[in-house]
Design an enzyme around this catalytic site. Sequence first.
Site, PDB file in Angstrom:
ATOM      1  CB  SER A  94      15.117   9.303  37.221  1.00  0.00           C
ATOM      2  OG  SER A  94      14.827   8.206  38.053  1.00  0.00           O
ATOM      3  CG  ASP A 216      13.357   2.341  32.875  1.00  0.00           C
ATOM      4  OD1 ASP A 216      14.060   1.881  33.787  1.00  0.00           O
ATOM      5  OD2 ASP A 216      13.088   3.554  32.776  1.00  0.00           O
ATOM      6  CG  HIS A 244      15.981   4.727  34.852  1.00  0.00           C
ATOM      7  ND1 HIS A 244      14.619   4.851  34.695  1.00  0.00           N
ATOM      8  CD2 HIS A 244      16.337   5.563  35.874  1.00  0.00           C
ATOM      9  CE1 HIS A 244      14.156   5.726  35.582  1.00  0.00           C
ATOM     10  NE2 HIS A 244      15.172   6.164  36.299  1.00  0.00           N
TER      11      HIS A 244
END
Length: 266
Positions: A94, A216, A244
């Site tokens: 991320s 996502d 995610h």
Amino acid sequence: MSISERFAINEKGSGTKPMIFVHGYGCDQNMWRLVTPYFEPNFRVILYDQIGAGNSDASAFVKSKYASLQGYADDLIFICDSLELSGITVVGHSVSGMISLLAAKKRPELFEHLIMVGPSPCYLNDGAYQGGFTRDSLEELLEFLEINHRGWSSQMAPVIMGNPDRPELALELESSFCRTDPEIAHHFARTTFLSDHRPDLDGVVTPTLILQCDEDAIAPVAVGEYMKASMPNAQLALLHSEGHCPHISAPDLVAETIRSYLRAQS
């Protein structure tokens, strides 16, 4: 306090080539536990907690330094230099995909490969660019986090994790969110979600693999496609997985995709 204590650095594996795993927002190094065993036979696996997360030294958190992602990128560089590493493969989840990108842009000689799991250079919609959020929705999200950290964690963990048929995954993520100091969590969230690093993409020539889930809620497929088109040496691997955090929900798939990429690069 030593650097190992400050960042709760852990090393595993029997290989010599360094592979650093960097966790995402609201998490800690434990989130990589299902993926790292695949790489320990062939790599020197290094994990650490970003300042304010896990077992790191929260007293080292300085708002001015961490008002931009470059502060976190400088920590990654500092760890690499302190451990005298080179030829590094860094795996960032991320926001840490962008943190590793900024580190590679500043010190390209350190990094051999960048592996980004669900990255986003900009979470805001901007004309033709669809980052996934409007300004109002992001500000509402950040205000909710500031007012009610525990409530935000409970509400957002299932959205971020996906996989509603496996509620234990969202509960683990919620627990991780709740362990983070609320003030640091809000500050890091604002730094993360309001940053725009699209201009940095074409300045990074390090070979890069972008792993993007096809469902996502945080980083839509269009973001991965944008990054691939904007980076001179990037590949995009679309994972047929939800959520995610595929390194938690689909670790076998994540590990095999990374291993296939690295084999092809060698």
